[in-house]
Design a protein around this motif. Sequence first.
Motif, PDB file in Angstrom:
ATOM      1  N   ASP A 101       0.826  -1.207   0.000  1.00  0.00           N
ATOM      2  CA  ASP A 101       0.000   0.000   0.000  1.00  0.00           C
ATOM      3  C   ASP A 101       0.860   1.257   0.000  1.00  0.00           C
ATOM      4  O   ASP A 101       2.009   1.239   0.446  1.00  0.00           O
ATOM      5  CB  ASP A 101      -0.913  -0.002   1.224  1.00  0.00           C
ATOM      6  CG  ASP A 101      -2.095   0.940   1.050  1.00  0.00           C
ATOM      7  OD1 ASP A 101      -2.328   1.405  -0.086  1.00  0.00           O
ATOM      8  OD2 ASP A 101      -2.785   1.201   2.060  1.00  0.00           O
ATOM      9  N   TRP A 102       0.289   2.348  -0.497  1.00  0.00           N
ATOM     10  CA  TRP A 102       0.948   3.641  -0.456  1.00  0.00           C
ATOM     11  C   TRP A 102       0.657   4.308   0.878  1.00  0.00           C
ATOM     12  O   TRP A 102      -0.388   4.075   1.492  1.00  0.00           O
ATOM     13  CB  TRP A 102       0.433   4.545  -1.579  1.00  0.00           C
ATOM     14  CG  TRP A 102       0.791   4.136  -2.967  1.00  0.00           C
ATOM     15  CD1 TRP A 102       1.179   2.902  -3.392  1.00  0.00           C
ATOM     16  CD2 TRP A 102       0.780   4.967  -4.125  1.00  0.00           C
ATOM     17  NE1 TRP A 102       1.419   2.908  -4.734  1.00  0.00           N
ATOM     18  CE2 TRP A 102       1.179   4.159  -5.223  1.00  0.00           C
ATOM     19  CE3 TRP A 102       0.480   6.297  -4.346  1.00  0.00           C
ATOM     20  CZ2 TRP A 102       1.271   4.662  -6.512  1.00  0.00           C
ATOM     21  CZ3 TRP A 102       0.573   6.807  -5.637  1.00  0.00           C
ATOM     22  CH2 TRP A 102       0.972   5.997  -6.706  1.00  0.00           C
ATOM     23  N   THR A 103       1.559   5.154   1.318  1.00  0.00           N
ATOM     24  CA  THR A 103       1.274   5.965   2.493  1.00  0.00           C
ATOM     25  C   THR A 103       0.277   7.052   2.109  1.00  0.00           C
ATOM     26  O   THR A 103       0.061   7.345   0.928  1.00  0.00           O
ATOM     27  CB  THR A 103       2.558   6.613   3.031  1.00  0.00           C
ATOM     28  OG1 THR A 103       3.046   7.560   2.061  1.00  0.00           O
ATOM     29  CG2 THR A 103       3.639   5.563   3.301  1.00  0.00           C
ATOM     30  N   GLU A 104      -0.325   7.629   3.116  1.00  0.00           N
ATOM     31  CA  GLU A 104      -1.265   8.724   2.854  1.00  0.00           C
ATOM     32  C   GLU A 104      -0.573   9.883   2.146  1.00  0.00           C
ATOM     33  O   GLU A 104      -1.134  10.530   1.267  1.00  0.00           O
ATOM     34  CB  GLU A 104      -1.902   9.196   4.159  1.00  0.00           C
ATOM     35  CG  GLU A 104      -2.939   8.243   4.728  1.00  0.00           C
ATOM     36  CD  GLU A 104      -4.079   7.993   3.747  1.00  0.00           C
ATOM     37  OE1 GLU A 104      -4.551   8.953   3.110  1.00  0.00           O
ATOM     38  OE2 GLU A 104      -4.474   6.823   3.606  1.00  0.00           O
ATOM     39  N   ALA A 105       0.677  10.155   2.531  1.00  0.00           N
ATOM     40  CA  ALA A 105       1.427  11.244   1.890  1.00  0.00           C
ATOM     41  C   ALA A 105       1.676  10.932   0.423  1.00  0.00           C
ATOM     42  O   ALA A 105       1.544  11.820  -0.439  1.00  0.00           O
ATOM     43  CB  ALA A 105       2.751  11.471   2.623  1.00  0.00           C
ATOM     44  N   ARG A 111      -0.105   8.953  -1.511  1.00  0.00           N
ATOM     45  CA  ARG A 111      -1.390   9.005  -2.206  1.00  0.00           C
ATOM     46  C   ARG A 111      -1.817  10.449  -2.484  1.00  0.00           C
ATOM     47  O   ARG A 111      -2.276  10.787  -3.575  1.00  0.00           O
ATOM     48  CB  ARG A 111      -2.451   8.292  -1.373  1.00  0.00           C
ATOM     49  CG  ARG A 111      -3.681   7.843  -2.168  1.00  0.00           C
ATOM     50  CD  ARG A 111      -4.731   7.236  -1.237  1.00  0.00           C
ATOM     51  NE  ARG A 111      -4.151   6.281  -0.314  1.00  0.00           N
ATOM     52  CZ  ARG A 111      -3.916   5.013  -0.615  1.00  0.00           C
ATOM     53  NH1 ARG A 111      -4.186   4.569  -1.820  1.00  0.00           N
ATOM     54  NH2 ARG A 111      -3.402   4.205   0.286  1.00  0.00           N
ATOM     55  N   ALA A 112      -1.631  11.293  -1.491  1.00  0.00           N
ATOM     56  CA  ALA A 112      -2.017  12.698  -1.643  1.00  0.00           C
ATOM     57  C   ALA A 112      -1.142  13.395  -2.677  1.00  0.00           C
ATOM     58  O   ALA A 112      -1.640  14.161  -3.508  1.00  0.00           O
ATOM     59  CB  ALA A 112      -1.925  13.414  -0.295  1.00  0.00           C
TER      60      ALA A 112
END
Length: 386
Positions: free
Chosen positions: A4-8, A10-11
């Motif tokens: 998975d990607w981190t939230e950072a 992804r943003a």
Amino acid sequence: MEFDWTEAQRARYGQTLDAVRAAFPDDESAPAGGSAAPGTYYDRKDWLLLGQLGLLGLSVPARFGGAGLGALDTAHQVEALGRGCARTGLVFGASAHLFACAMPVVDFGTEELRRRILPGMCSGELIAGNAMTEDEAGSDVSRLAVTARRAAGGWVLNGEKSFVSNGPAADVFVTYATTDPGAGHLGVTGFVVDRAAPGVHPGEPMDKMGLSQCPAGSVRFTECFVPDSAVLGEPGQGGMIFQHSMGWERACLFAGYVGLADRLIEVCTRQVRERRQFGKRIADFQAVSHRLADMALRTEAARLLLYRACWEMDEGRPATLSIALSKLAVSEGVLSTALDAVRLFGGRGYLRADGIEAALRDAVPSVIFSGTSDIQRQLIARELGL
């Protein structure tokens, strides 16, 4: 193993995708699929806009004006650029500028050279061209006809490079020349040459099959003096430096082609849902739906290989095998996907109006530059111990 990607991450990907789509909207010269009409190149406004978006210095340290990202985070951003910008030639030109030109300076340039050109390369004030290929030296970079001889305080270059991406527009060239003819790949040295230097003669843009927005041409050096401060690494390290830059290019540049494949899948999915034949959507025909399934399979497999190669680079692990696997999977995959897109659009896919045929023309060179598919297979075989 974390996929998975981190939230950072992804943003940042979403912000870049939205910004690129807003900055480079599809138009009549580059509709759904790809290249503009032949001879329609990017201009300084386009280049400066890429600089403002931070896409010309992704992997360059912050102290030189870049974002200081690692290989994987850089690939995510280039992927967003390739997906959001239908002008694949512009995506390619920007990536060649960053990975084949800026990164050798970052890793092997003198401090003076870094401070002099990297901020301008990151901001878009400077355009760089990678001058390696010669008529008789494509994959075999140990046989360069361009030579450099010692002179007081530097070197004097002579000879011609035959295929320089960004060349006709470039302000600076990263080039390689033979400095010791008897030493093979250990007799090659890297240089950074200003366009304005005496003895630099850029050629006219070539008429190419694809990547139309990126001008490419020859550059000839005639008794061109290059100071020692503009040498990359030490004399004789040019072969190693070039291969180092190819690691960045083969991994991160091709993230833009993953983005192109994503865009083609989106466009084709919309087309087969809307297009009707024999009283039903063509998406309901198994031959059509299975073709899209194969497009998705190739793209996701290539994406995972590319991410692994970039992760290994970031971890400082030997990445030659993963990079070669990634480059081969991405380039061959996007070429097949672009051809499938033409088939799914039928007669419309052969016309320029929808840009699908342009995406195919843009995909073809991906199996040639940065080391052909056969060269990648050779590297893979060597890494397997064959």
